[in-house]
Write a protein that holds these residues in place. Structure first.
Motif, PDB file in Angstrom:
ATOM      1  N   ARG A   1      23.619 -64.537  81.730  1.00 49.52           N
ATOM      2  CA  ARG A   1      22.507 -64.616  82.683  1.00 49.52           C
ATOM      3  C   ARG A   1      21.202 -64.157  82.019  1.00 49.52           C
ATOM      4  NH1 ARG A   1      21.398 -67.096  87.182  1.00 49.52           N
ATOM      5  NH2 ARG A   1      23.567 -66.859  87.711  1.00 49.52           N
ATOM      6  N   ALA A   2      21.230 -63.087  81.249  1.00 53.55           N
ATOM      7  CA  ALA A   2      20.033 -62.579  80.580  1.00 53.55           C
ATOM      8  C   ALA A   2      19.501 -63.600  79.565  1.00 53.55           C
ATOM      9  CB  ALA A   2      20.321 -61.247  79.892  1.00 53.55           C
TER      10      ALA A   2
ATOM     11  N   GLY B   1      29.212 -62.100  81.873  1.00 53.30           N
ATOM     12  CA  GLY B   1      28.287 -62.792  82.762  1.00 53.30           C
ATOM     13  C   GLY B   1      26.862 -62.275  82.701  1.00 53.30           C
ATOM     14  N   GLU B   2      26.696 -60.950  82.586  1.00 54.48           N
ATOM     15  CA  GLU B   2      25.343 -60.391  82.552  1.00 54.48           C
ATOM     16  C   GLU B   2      24.601 -60.789  81.277  1.00 54.48           C
ATOM     17  OE1 GLU B   2      28.102 -57.247  80.851  1.00 54.48           O
ATOM     18  OE2 GLU B   2      28.162 -58.571  82.596  1.00 54.48           O
TER      19      GLU B   2
END
Length: 141
Positions: free
Chosen positions: A104-105, A100-101
């Motif tokens: 998102r980035a 997820g990170e």
């Protein structure tokens, strides 16, 4: 968001070479960026739309398939004859398998989301079905 898919180890069976088999990324119903199995590697760069929906990130656009919550990209395999592509197998690269990170980035344009995978399965055939980590690795570059 920008996505790059890097494929290595294309299948090398004589049958695939004789049938002029290629792999490409599916954009709606069309397979784009076809690379022959005789190549050393395959790389595709895509722009994918993203949006916030109830605090969650959803992706879409012509490269993205599947319903919300189960979105994915297709790598499609097919034989080429007279510039006509006849698909016989596909691999699914699911956005749900991207940490997820990282997703998102990429959505926030802090880098390019890169997926790396081998394109030959354990039997020496074109990789197909759902491709999950560790068979694919996702990074942000």
């Amino acid at each position: 968001m920008r996505i790059r898919i890097e494929g290595r180890d294309l299948p090398q069976s004589p049958e695939l070479r004789l049938n002029d088999v290629h792999v490409g990324v599916q954009r709606r119903a069309e397979v784009i960026g076809r690379v022959p199995v005789t190549a050393d590697h395959a790389t595709w760069e895509l722009d994918v739309a993203g949006r916030e929906v109830d605090g969650l990130l959803d992706v879409g656009g012509p490269w993205v398939h599947g319903p919300p919550g189960a979105r994915f990209l297709y790598l499609s395999w097919g034989a080429v004859r007279d510039d006509e592509f006849t698909m016989f197998r596909r691999a699914k690269l699911l956005f749900g398998d991207v940490p997820g990170e990282l997703l998102r980035a990429a959505f926030e344009e802090r880098g390019v989301l890169v997926g790396r995978l081998g394109l030959t399965d354990e039997r020496g055939e074109p990789r197909c079905a759902r491709v999950r980590p560790p068979l694919i690795t996702w990074t942000l570059e």
